[in-house]
Scaffold this active site. Structure first.
Site, PDB file in Angstrom:
ATOM      1  N   ASP A   1      83.299  -8.639  -5.987  1.00 38.23           N
ATOM      2  CA  ASP A   1      82.782  -9.532  -6.654  1.00 38.23           C
ATOM      3  C   ASP A   1      82.427  -9.379  -8.225  1.00 38.23           C
ATOM      4  O   ASP A   1      82.157  -8.155  -8.559  1.00 38.23           O
ATOM      5  CB  ASP A   1      81.544 -10.041  -6.164  1.00 38.23           C
ATOM      6  CG  ASP A   1      81.822 -10.547  -4.742  1.00 38.23           C
ATOM      7  OD1 ASP A   1      82.816 -11.174  -4.719  1.00 38.23           O
ATOM      8  OD2 ASP A   1      80.911 -10.529  -4.149  1.00 38.23           O
TER       9      ASP A   1
ATOM     10  N   PRO B   1      55.417 -29.635  -5.648  1.00 39.77           N
ATOM     11  CA  PRO B   1      56.440 -30.196  -6.201  1.00 39.77           C
ATOM     12  C   PRO B   1      56.280 -29.951  -7.805  1.00 39.77           C
ATOM     13  O   PRO B   1      57.235 -29.981  -8.557  1.00 39.77           O
ATOM     14  CB  PRO B   1      56.174 -31.668  -5.954  1.00 39.77           C
ATOM     15  CG  PRO B   1      55.296 -31.681  -5.072  1.00 39.77           C
ATOM     16  CD  PRO B   1      54.591 -30.323  -4.769  1.00 39.77           C
TER      17      PRO B   1
HETATM   18  C1  9WO Z   1      52.416 -36.360  -5.092  1.00 39.91           C
HETATM   19  C2  9WO Z   1      52.698 -36.967  -5.806  1.00 39.91           C
HETATM   20  C3  9WO Z   1      52.723 -38.519  -6.207  1.00 39.91           C
HETATM   21  C4  9WO Z   1      53.273 -39.061  -7.346  1.00 39.91           C
HETATM   22  C5  9WO Z   1      53.664 -38.071  -8.420  1.00 39.91           C
HETATM   23  C6  9WO Z   1      53.518 -36.770  -8.199  1.00 39.91           C
HETATM   24  C7  9WO Z   1      52.967 -36.356  -6.973  1.00 39.91           C
HETATM   25  N1  9WO Z   1      52.758 -34.897  -6.744  1.00 39.91           N
HETATM   26  C8  9WO Z   1      52.264 -35.010  -5.350  1.00 39.91           C
HETATM   27  C9  9WO Z   1      52.106 -33.848  -4.767  1.00 39.91           C
HETATM   28  O1  9WO Z   1      52.268 -32.841  -5.152  1.00 39.91           O
HETATM   29  N2  9WO Z   1      51.645 -33.885  -3.353  1.00 39.91           N
HETATM   30  C10 9WO Z   1      51.754 -32.866  -2.656  1.00 39.91           C
HETATM   31  C11 9WO Z   1      52.385 -33.057  -1.102  1.00 39.91           C
HETATM   32  C12 9WO Z   1      50.189 -32.277  -2.229  1.00 39.91           C
HETATM   33  C13 9WO Z   1      49.903 -31.221  -1.403  1.00 39.91           C
HETATM   34  C14 9WO Z   1      50.889 -31.383   0.093  1.00 39.91           C
HETATM   35  N3  9WO Z   1      52.141 -31.762  -0.443  1.00 39.91           N
HETATM   36  C15 9WO Z   1      53.093 -30.907  -0.675  1.00 39.91           C
HETATM   37  C16 9WO Z   1      54.312 -30.976  -1.133  1.00 39.91           C
HETATM   38  N4  9WO Z   1      53.040 -29.499  -0.423  1.00 39.91           N
HETATM   39  N5  9WO Z   1      54.115 -28.859  -0.860  1.00 39.91           N
HETATM   40  C17 9WO Z   1      55.024 -29.773  -1.082  1.00 39.91           C
HETATM   41  C18 9WO Z   1      56.281 -29.355  -1.747  1.00 39.91           C
HETATM   42  C19 9WO Z   1      57.297 -30.013  -2.220  1.00 39.91           C
HETATM   43  C20 9WO Z   1      58.762 -29.450  -2.546  1.00 39.91           C
HETATM   44  N6  9WO Z   1      58.650 -28.416  -2.843  1.00 39.91           N
HETATM   45  C21 9WO Z   1      57.475 -27.320  -2.567  1.00 39.91           C
HETATM   46  C22 9WO Z   1      56.433 -27.781  -1.820  1.00 39.91           C
END
Ligand code: 9WO
Length: 263
Positions: free
Chosen positions: A170, A90
């Site tokens: 296009d 994220p």
């Molecule tokens: C958790 C979190 C909580 C509060 C504020 C920010 C935050 N970031 C995260 C986070 O990055 N959690 C990850 C969840 C940890 C690794 C596993 N997770 C995950 C999410 N892997 N990949 C995604 C994801 C989500 C959306 N787009 C690409 C990958």
């Protein structure tokens, strides 16, 4: 296009590889998806991929060594070639059609799927060459995001959708088969099929008229109206004709009157 997916859940991907576009692209040789179990790159008896976070806090973090080993093994297969290594997270840049397009030009992509609380930051800094998010929400891992990236990118690989000539009409240079909403930068217009009346709800008359000029105008107007209401941010980037602008002006005057099916 070859995707190398690094994950602790390779089985997660089996069903998506056995259906639809990715299955077809693999069968026709346009895509190769190789699944790599991160645990195969560990060297302890328990095949450990994670450890407790420095500084304390809940959960576990992917330790860098197995991830570096996995990617370095892939890099060693073609040491001369540039190898994009994408960490799904994220915190990454947002996946858009333009990003998918950019990625589709690579011959090979490594996709790293995180789990737990994430990966050791040295993976993001020194191993990944790119970090991509599929949206502003948290998942439990990168696998679903990796699947989304693979599908979005594979559809853009020339030959996958089959109809490669139809793009010449296009104004934007986009591959054939790119859906209308993406081609025009607008949301899609509504679609209908039989029956012409379902539980009292009628299909807009114009679609049954056979008047293709009017149908085209109706679709354009509905796409503009939906985009104006739901995604006004997209409208700012779309080239608009005089007729489009007049229609939008009409919508603005009507304010939030629902758009009639007559359009
Ligand atoms: C958790 C979190 C909580 C509060 C504020 C920010 C935050 N970031 C995260 C986070 O990055 N959690 C990850 C969840 C940890 C690794 C596993 N997770 C995950 C999410 N892997 N990949 C995604 C994801 C989500 C959306 N787009 C690409 C990958």
């Amino acid at each position: 296009m070859t995707f190398d997916v690094v994950t602790i859940f390779p089985d997660f991907f089996r069903s998506i590889l056995e259906h639809g576009l990715l299955k077809r692209a693999m069968a026709s040789g346009h895509a190769t998806i190789r699944l790599h179990d991160l645990r195969d790159y560990t060297d302890d008896r328990h095949r450990t991929v994670d450890d407790r976070p420095f500084g304390g806090g809940p959960g576990m973090v992917f330790t860098p060594e197995p991830l570096f080993r996995a990617v370095e093994a892939l890099r060693a297969e073609a040491p001369e070639a540039a190898l994009p290594v994408i960490l799904l997270s994220p915190q990454g840049r947002l996946l858009t059609q333009a990003v998918a397009e950019e990625l589709s030009h690579a011959a090979r992509l490594v996709l790293i799927c995180a789990r737990y609380e994430g990966v050791d930051e040295r993976v993001a800094e020194h191993l990944a060459t790119d970090e991509i998010s599929i949206g502003d929400f948290v998942l439990s891992g990168g696998e679903l995001a990796a699947a989304v990236v693979m599908e979005a990118v594979t559809r853009l690989v020339p030959g996958v959708l089959g109809n490669e000539e139809s793009c010449e009409q296009d104004s934007f240079a986009v591959p054939a088969g790119t859906p209308a909403e993406v081609r025009q930068g607008l949301l899609d217009c509504p679609h209908y099929t039989r029956p012409a009346e379902f539980r009292g709800w009628k299909v807009p008359e114009v679609l049954l008229s056979g008047n293709h000029q009017e149908i085209r105008q109706w679709r354009r107007r509905r796409a503009l109206a939906k985009t104006w209401r739901r995604r006004p941010d997209l409208l700012a980037q779309v080239p608009l004709s005089k007729e489009d602008r007049e229609w939008l002006e009409l919508l603005r005057c009507a304010d939030d009157e629902p758009v009639s099916h007559a359009g």
